[in-house]
Design a protein around this motif. Structure first.
Motif, PDB file in Angstrom:
ATOM      1  N   GLY A  55       3.494  10.026  -8.076  1.00 54.02           N
ATOM      2  CA  GLY A  55       4.251  10.188  -9.314  1.00 54.02           C
ATOM      3  C   GLY A  55       5.567   9.445  -9.393  1.00 54.02           C
ATOM      4  O   GLY A  55       6.199   9.433 -10.448  1.00 54.02           O
ATOM      5  N   ALA A  56       6.035   8.837  -8.312  1.00 59.44           N
ATOM      6  CA  ALA A  56       7.298   8.096  -8.357  1.00 59.44           C
ATOM      7  C   ALA A  56       7.136   6.857  -9.232  1.00 59.44           C
ATOM      8  O   ALA A  56       6.101   6.202  -9.202  1.00 59.44           O
ATOM      9  CB  ALA A  56       7.729   7.699  -6.950  1.00 59.44           C
ATOM     10  N   LYS A  57       8.171   6.560 -10.017  1.00 58.11           N
ATOM     11  CA  LYS A  57       8.181   5.354 -10.839  1.00 58.11           C
ATOM     12  C   LYS A  57       8.909   4.279 -10.034  1.00 58.11           C
ATOM     13  O   LYS A  57      10.092   4.421  -9.730  1.00 58.11           O
ATOM     14  CB  LYS A  57       8.894   5.627 -12.153  1.00 58.11           C
ATOM     15  CG  LYS A  57       8.180   6.642 -13.021  1.00 58.11           C
ATOM     16  CD  LYS A  57       9.092   7.125 -14.138  1.00 58.11           C
ATOM     17  CE  LYS A  57       8.647   8.445 -14.690  1.00 58.11           C
ATOM     18  NZ  LYS A  57       8.909   9.594 -13.815  1.00 58.11           N
ATOM     19  N   VAL A  78       9.864  -3.843  -4.389  1.00 58.80           N
ATOM     20  CA  VAL A  78      10.607  -2.776  -3.720  1.00 58.80           C
ATOM     21  C   VAL A  78      10.180  -2.722  -2.264  1.00 58.80           C
ATOM     22  O   VAL A  78       8.992  -2.768  -1.954  1.00 58.80           O
ATOM     23  CB  VAL A  78      10.359  -1.412  -4.411  1.00 58.80           C
ATOM     24  CG1 VAL A  78      10.935  -0.267  -3.599  1.00 58.80           C
ATOM     25  CG2 VAL A  78      10.941  -1.429  -5.818  1.00 58.80           C
ATOM     26  N   ARG A  79      11.156  -2.646  -1.364  1.00 57.46           N
ATOM     27  CA  ARG A  79      10.911  -2.495   0.078  1.00 57.46           C
ATOM     28  C   ARG A  79      11.409  -1.108   0.449  1.00 57.46           C
ATOM     29  O   ARG A  79      12.597  -0.831   0.347  1.00 57.46           O
ATOM     30  CB  ARG A  79      11.644  -3.562   0.880  1.00 57.46           C
ATOM     31  CG  ARG A  79      11.302  -4.998   0.503  1.00 57.46           C
ATOM     32  CD  ARG A  79       9.941  -5.443   0.931  1.00 57.46           C
ATOM     33  NE  ARG A  79       9.856  -5.523   2.388  1.00 57.46           N
ATOM     34  CZ  ARG A  79       8.717  -5.670   3.041  1.00 57.46           C
ATOM     35  NH1 ARG A  79       7.574  -5.739   2.397  1.00 57.46           N
ATOM     36  NH2 ARG A  79       8.702  -5.732   4.345  1.00 57.46           N
ATOM     37  N   ALA A  80      10.506  -0.240   0.845  1.00 59.62           N
ATOM     38  CA  ALA A  80      10.858   1.146   1.156  1.00 59.62           C
ATOM     39  C   ALA A  80      10.491   1.454   2.601  1.00 59.62           C
ATOM     40  O   ALA A  80       9.315   1.536   2.943  1.00 59.62           O
ATOM     41  CB  ALA A  80      10.146   2.094   0.210  1.00 59.62           C
ATOM     42  N   PHE A  81      11.494   1.626   3.443  1.00 58.81           N
ATOM     43  CA  PHE A  81      11.279   1.941   4.844  1.00 58.81           C
ATOM     44  C   PHE A  81      11.405   3.446   5.092  1.00 58.81           C
ATOM     45  O   PHE A  81      11.364   3.893   6.221  1.00 58.81           O
ATOM     46  CB  PHE A  81      12.238   1.126   5.713  1.00 58.81           C
ATOM     47  CG  PHE A  81      12.014  -0.354   5.526  1.00 58.81           C
ATOM     48  CD1 PHE A  81      11.000  -0.999   6.205  1.00 58.81           C
ATOM     49  CD2 PHE A  81      12.789  -1.083   4.632  1.00 58.81           C
ATOM     50  CE1 PHE A  81      10.765  -2.362   6.013  1.00 58.81           C
ATOM     51  CE2 PHE A  81      12.566  -2.443   4.435  1.00 58.81           C
ATOM     52  CZ  PHE A  81      11.552  -3.079   5.130  1.00 58.81           C
ATOM     53  N   SER A  82      11.586   4.197   4.015  1.00 60.87           N
ATOM     54  CA  SER A  82      11.543   5.659   4.012  1.00 60.87           C
ATOM     55  C   SER A  82      10.591   6.074   2.899  1.00 60.87           C
ATOM     56  O   SER A  82      10.457   5.363   1.902  1.00 60.87           O
ATOM     57  CB  SER A  82      12.921   6.250   3.689  1.00 60.87           C
ATOM     58  OG  SER A  82      13.827   6.008   4.718  1.00 60.87           O
ATOM     59  N   PRO A  83       9.962   7.231   3.046  1.00 61.33           N
ATOM     60  CA  PRO A  83       9.073   7.691   1.971  1.00 61.33           C
ATOM     61  C   PRO A  83       9.837   7.971   0.675  1.00 61.33           C
ATOM     62  O   PRO A  83      10.885   8.604   0.697  1.00 61.33           O
ATOM     63  CB  PRO A  83       8.482   8.991   2.521  1.00 61.33           C
ATOM     64  CG  PRO A  83       8.720   8.954   3.985  1.00 61.33           C
ATOM     65  CD  PRO A  83       9.951   8.121   4.200  1.00 61.33           C
ATOM     66  N   ILE A  84       9.310   7.478  -0.429  1.00 61.53           N
ATOM     67  CA  ILE A  84       9.892   7.774  -1.740  1.00 61.53           C
ATOM     68  C   ILE A  84       9.143   8.991  -2.274  1.00 61.53           C
ATOM     69  O   ILE A  84       8.371   8.918  -3.218  1.00 61.53           O
ATOM     70  CB  ILE A  84       9.763   6.572  -2.696  1.00 61.53           C
ATOM     71  CG1 ILE A  84      10.380   5.339  -2.063  1.00 61.53           C
ATOM     72  CG2 ILE A  84      10.433   6.876  -4.032  1.00 61.53           C
ATOM     73  CD1 ILE A  84      10.192   4.070  -2.868  1.00 61.53           C
ATOM     74  N   LEU A 121       0.832  -1.213   0.000  1.00 58.03           N
ATOM     75  CA  LEU A 121       0.000   0.000   0.000  1.00 58.03           C
ATOM     76  C   LEU A 121       0.861   1.256   0.000  1.00 58.03           C
ATOM     77  O   LEU A 121       0.542   2.240  -0.676  1.00 58.03           O
ATOM     78  CB  LEU A 121      -0.935   0.009   1.208  1.00 58.03           C
ATOM     79  CG  LEU A 121      -2.085  -0.989   1.162  1.00 58.03           C
ATOM     80  CD1 LEU A 121      -2.829  -1.000   2.485  1.00 58.03           C
ATOM     81  CD2 LEU A 121      -3.040  -0.643   0.040  1.00 58.03           C
ATOM     82  N   LYS A 122       1.960   1.239   0.747  1.00 52.90           N
ATOM     83  CA  LYS A 122       2.857   2.392   0.765  1.00 52.90           C
ATOM     84  C   LYS A 122       3.446   2.638  -0.616  1.00 52.90           C
ATOM     85  O   LYS A 122       3.496   3.772  -1.084  1.00 52.90           O
ATOM     86  CB  LYS A 122       3.992   2.180   1.773  1.00 52.90           C
ATOM     87  CG  LYS A 122       3.568   2.275   3.202  1.00 52.90           C
ATOM     88  CD  LYS A 122       4.755   2.038   4.117  1.00 52.90           C
ATOM     89  CE  LYS A 122       4.350   2.049   5.564  1.00 52.90           C
ATOM     90  NZ  LYS A 122       5.475   1.782   6.468  1.00 52.90           N
ATOM     91  N   ILE A 123       3.879   1.571  -1.260  1.00 52.10           N
ATOM     92  CA  ILE A 123       4.453   1.695  -2.606  1.00 52.10           C
ATOM     93  C   ILE A 123       3.415   2.280  -3.556  1.00 52.10           C
ATOM     94  O   ILE A 123       3.713   3.154  -4.372  1.00 52.10           O
ATOM     95  CB  ILE A 123       4.983   0.339  -3.115  1.00 52.10           C
ATOM     96  CG1 ILE A 123       6.141  -0.168  -2.232  1.00 52.10           C
ATOM     97  CG2 ILE A 123       5.386   0.420  -4.578  1.00 52.10           C
ATOM     98  CD1 ILE A 123       7.365   0.705  -2.195  1.00 52.10           C
ATOM     99  N   GLU A 124       2.181   1.812  -3.450  1.00 54.18           N
ATOM    100  CA  GLU A 124       1.113   2.345  -4.305  1.00 54.18           C
ATOM    101  C   GLU A 124       0.894   3.834  -4.035  1.00 54.18           C
ATOM    102  O   GLU A 124       0.679   4.617  -4.961  1.00 54.18           O
ATOM    103  CB  GLU A 124      -0.179   1.561  -4.089  1.00 54.18           C
ATOM    104  CG  GLU A 124      -1.256   1.888  -5.101  1.00 54.18           C
ATOM    105  CD  GLU A 124      -0.810   1.707  -6.546  1.00 54.18           C
ATOM    106  OE1 GLU A 124      -1.229   2.531  -7.385  1.00 54.18           O
ATOM    107  OE2 GLU A 124      -0.034   0.777  -6.846  1.00 54.18           O
ATOM    108  N   SER A 130       8.040  14.206  -6.828  1.00 57.43           N
ATOM    109  CA  SER A 130       8.144  12.738  -6.763  1.00 57.43           C
ATOM    110  C   SER A 130       8.204  12.094  -8.142  1.00 57.43           C
ATOM    111  O   SER A 130       8.777  11.018  -8.301  1.00 57.43           O
ATOM    112  CB  SER A 130       6.962  12.163  -5.975  1.00 57.43           C
ATOM    113  OG  SER A 130       7.028  12.588  -4.645  1.00 57.43           O
ATOM    114  N   TYR A 131       7.641  12.748  -9.138  1.00 59.82           N
ATOM    115  CA  TYR A 131       7.666  12.230 -10.513  1.00 59.82           C
ATOM    116  C   TYR A 131       9.081  12.224 -11.090  1.00 59.82           C
ATOM    117  O   TYR A 131       9.322  11.677 -12.159  1.00 59.82           O
ATOM    118  CB  TYR A 131       6.733  13.053 -11.409  1.00 59.82           C
ATOM    119  CG  TYR A 131       6.953  14.543 -11.298  1.00 59.82           C
ATOM    120  CD1 TYR A 131       7.896  15.194 -12.085  1.00 59.82           C
ATOM    121  CD2 TYR A 131       6.231  15.298 -10.384  1.00 59.82           C
ATOM    122  CE1 TYR A 131       8.124  16.549 -11.957  1.00 59.82           C
ATOM    123  CE2 TYR A 131       6.441  16.658 -10.255  1.00 59.82           C
ATOM    124  CZ  TYR A 131       7.394  17.283 -11.043  1.00 59.82           C
ATOM    125  OH  TYR A 131       7.609  18.630 -10.909  1.00 59.82           O
TER     126      TYR A 131
END
Length: 179
Positions: free
Chosen positions: A34-36, A41-47, A25-28, A52-53
Protein backbone atom coordinates in the motif's frame (compact mmCIF):
# COMPACT_ATOMS: atom_id res chain seq x y z
CA UNK A 1 -1.42 -12.39 -0.46
CA UNK A 2 -0.06 -14.83 -3.05
CA UNK A 3 1.48 -11.90 -4.94
CA UNK A 4 3.29 -10.76 -1.76
CA UNK A 5 4.69 -14.25 -1.15
CA UNK A 6 5.78 -14.50 -4.77
CA UNK A 7 7.63 -11.17 -4.57
CA UNK A 8 9.34 -12.21 -1.30
CA UNK A 9 10.55 -15.46 -2.90
CA UNK A 10 11.81 -13.61 -5.98
CA UNK A 11 13.75 -11.17 -3.79
CA UNK A 12 15.51 -14.03 -2.01
CA UNK A 13 16.33 -15.72 -5.35
CA UNK A 14 17.71 -12.47 -6.80
CA UNK A 15 19.87 -11.70 -3.78
CA UNK A 16 21.09 -15.10 -2.63
CA UNK A 17 21.21 -17.20 -5.78
CA UNK A 18 21.64 -14.79 -8.66
CA UNK A 19 23.57 -12.17 -6.61
CA UNK A 20 21.59 -9.36 -8.26
CA UNK A 21 20.22 -6.12 -6.87
CA UNK A 22 16.64 -6.83 -5.86
CA UNK A 23 15.75 -3.18 -5.15
CA UNK A 24 13.03 -3.01 -7.83
CA UNK A 25 11.39 -6.14 -6.42
CA UNK A 26 11.56 -4.74 -2.88
CA UNK A 27 9.95 -1.49 -4.00
CA UNK A 28 7.19 -3.47 -5.72
CA UNK A 29 6.63 -5.41 -2.49
CA UNK A 30 6.21 -2.16 -0.54
CA UNK A 31 3.76 -0.91 -3.16
CA UNK A 32 1.76 -4.13 -2.79
CA UNK A 33 1.54 -3.37 0.93
CA UNK A 34 0.00 0.00 0.00
CA UNK A 35 2.92 2.45 0.15
CA UNK A 36 2.91 5.10 -2.57
CA UNK A 37 6.43 5.17 -4.00
CA UNK A 38 7.79 7.25 -6.85
CA UNK A 39 10.39 6.35 -9.45
CA UNK A 40 14.10 5.72 -8.83
CA UNK A 41 13.70 5.13 -5.08
CA UNK A 42 16.50 3.30 -3.23
CA UNK A 43 15.22 1.87 0.05
CA UNK A 44 17.68 0.08 2.32
CA UNK A 45 15.02 -0.09 5.06
CA UNK A 46 11.51 -1.48 4.71
CA UNK A 47 8.94 1.14 3.70
CA UNK A 48 6.38 -0.60 5.85
CA UNK A 49 4.22 0.00 8.88
CA UNK A 50 0.92 -1.44 10.03
CA UNK A 51 -0.61 1.30 7.84
CA UNK A 52 1.76 1.26 4.85
CA UNK A 53 -0.93 2.97 2.75
CA UNK A 54 -0.23 6.08 4.88
CA UNK A 55 3.35 6.36 3.52
CA UNK A 56 4.09 8.39 0.38
CA UNK A 57 7.63 8.63 -1.02
CA UNK A 58 8.52 10.94 -3.93
CA UNK A 59 10.86 10.35 -6.87
CA UNK A 60 14.65 9.94 -6.56
CA UNK A 61 14.59 9.34 -2.81
CA UNK A 62 17.20 7.32 -0.90
CA UNK A 63 16.23 5.73 2.40
CA UNK A 64 19.19 4.51 4.45
CA UNK A 65 19.36 1.45 6.66
CA UNK A 66 17.72 1.68 10.08
CA UNK A 67 14.86 3.98 9.09
CA UNK A 68 11.53 3.40 10.85
CA UNK A 69 8.24 4.82 9.63
CA UNK A 70 5.76 5.11 12.53
CA UNK A 71 2.34 5.97 11.12
CA UNK A 72 0.50 5.36 14.38
CA UNK A 73 0.87 5.98 18.10
CA UNK A 74 -0.97 3.64 20.46
CA UNK A 75 -0.41 5.84 23.54
CA UNK A 76 -3.93 7.23 23.04
CA UNK A 77 -5.28 4.05 24.61
CA UNK A 78 -3.88 5.22 27.97
CA UNK A 79 -5.51 8.65 27.73
CA UNK A 80 -8.82 8.24 25.91
CA UNK A 81 -11.58 5.98 27.13
CA UNK A 82 -13.05 5.55 23.66
CA UNK A 83 -9.91 5.69 21.54
CA UNK A 84 -6.81 3.63 20.91
CA UNK A 85 -4.50 5.32 18.39
CA UNK A 86 -3.32 8.50 16.73
CA UNK A 87 -2.65 7.96 13.01
CA UNK A 88 -0.85 10.25 10.57
CA UNK A 89 0.43 10.13 7.02
CA UNK A 90 4.15 10.35 6.26
CA UNK A 91 5.11 12.21 3.07
CA UNK A 92 8.68 12.48 1.73
CA UNK A 93 9.33 14.91 -1.13
CA UNK A 94 11.33 14.28 -4.31
CA UNK A 95 15.15 14.11 -4.34
CA UNK A 96 15.46 13.59 -0.59
CA UNK A 97 17.83 11.51 1.53
CA UNK A 98 16.66 9.92 4.76
CA UNK A 99 19.49 8.86 7.08
CA UNK A 100 19.13 6.26 9.83
CA UNK A 101 16.25 7.52 12.01
CA UNK A 102 12.58 7.53 12.93
CA UNK A 103 9.87 9.49 11.14
CA UNK A 104 6.58 9.85 13.03
CA UNK A 105 3.07 9.95 11.60
CA UNK A 106 1.78 13.31 10.45
CA UNK A 107 5.22 14.40 9.18
CA UNK A 108 5.75 15.95 5.76
CA UNK A 109 9.25 16.50 4.36
CA UNK A 110 9.94 18.80 1.40
CA UNK A 111 11.83 18.14 -1.81
CA UNK A 112 15.63 17.97 -1.59
CA UNK A 113 15.51 17.41 2.17
CA UNK A 114 18.38 15.63 3.90
CA UNK A 115 17.63 13.97 7.24
CA UNK A 116 20.75 13.27 9.29
CA UNK A 117 21.45 9.92 10.93
CA UNK A 118 20.04 9.46 14.42
CA UNK A 119 17.25 11.99 13.94
CA UNK A 120 13.76 11.65 15.32
CA UNK A 121 11.48 13.59 12.99
CA UNK A 122 8.48 14.66 15.08
CA UNK A 123 7.18 17.55 12.97
CA UNK A 124 6.87 18.64 9.35
CA UNK A 125 9.38 20.81 7.49
CA UNK A 126 8.48 22.80 4.39
CA UNK A 127 11.64 24.60 3.22
CA UNK A 128 13.00 22.85 0.12
CA UNK A 129 16.66 21.92 0.38
CA UNK A 130 16.77 21.91 4.17
CA UNK A 131 19.12 19.71 6.17
CA UNK A 132 17.58 18.49 9.40
CA UNK A 133 19.01 16.49 12.29
CA UNK A 134 18.68 15.88 16.00
CA UNK A 135 16.18 14.56 18.52
CA UNK A 136 13.78 16.11 17.93
CA UNK A 137 14.91 17.01 14.41
CA UNK A 138 15.43 20.66 13.57
CA UNK A 139 16.87 22.59 10.63
CA UNK A 140 20.66 22.69 10.88
CA UNK A 141 21.45 24.00 7.41
CA UNK A 142 20.65 23.70 3.73
CA UNK A 143 21.85 21.67 0.78
CA UNK A 144 23.78 24.57 -0.78
CA UNK A 145 25.87 25.09 2.37
CA UNK A 146 26.44 21.33 2.59
CA UNK A 147 27.73 21.30 -1.01
CA UNK A 148 30.15 24.16 -0.31
CA UNK A 149 31.42 22.60 2.92
CA UNK A 150 32.08 19.11 1.55
CA UNK A 151 32.88 19.72 -2.14
CA UNK A 152 36.45 18.39 -1.65
CA UNK A 153 35.25 15.26 0.14
CA UNK A 154 32.83 13.74 -2.35
CA UNK A 155 33.45 10.42 -4.12
CA UNK A 156 31.61 8.94 -7.12
CA UNK A 157 31.12 5.18 -6.72
CA UNK A 158 28.58 4.71 -9.55
CA UNK A 159 29.15 1.44 -11.33
CA UNK A 160 31.92 0.31 -8.96
CA UNK A 161 32.01 -3.03 -7.20
CA UNK A 162 33.23 -3.30 -3.60
CA UNK A 163 36.87 -3.86 -4.56
CA UNK A 164 36.94 -0.89 -6.96
CA UNK A 165 35.31 1.29 -4.30
CA UNK A 166 37.93 0.23 -1.73
CA UNK A 167 40.78 1.10 -4.13
CA UNK A 168 39.23 4.51 -4.88
CA UNK A 169 38.93 5.34 -1.17
CA UNK A 170 42.45 4.19 -0.31
CA UNK A 171 43.88 6.08 -3.30
CA UNK A 172 42.30 9.36 -2.09
CA UNK A 173 42.81 9.70 1.68
CA UNK A 174 42.64 13.49 1.38
CA UNK A 175 38.94 13.18 0.54
CA UNK A 176 38.05 11.45 3.81
CA UNK A 177 35.87 13.46 6.16
CA UNK A 178 37.52 14.49 9.41
CA UNK A 179 35.41 15.90 12.21
Amino acid sequence: MIQRIRISILIRIYERILHKDAMKLKIEKYRLHGAKIGENVRAFSPILSSESYMISIGNNVTISTGVKFCTHDNSAIKVFENGTDFVGQIVVGDNSFIGMNVILGGVQLPAQCIVGAGSVVTKSFFEEGCVIAGNPARVIGNVENLKRRYTDNVFNFRGMNAEQKKKEILRNPEKLIRK
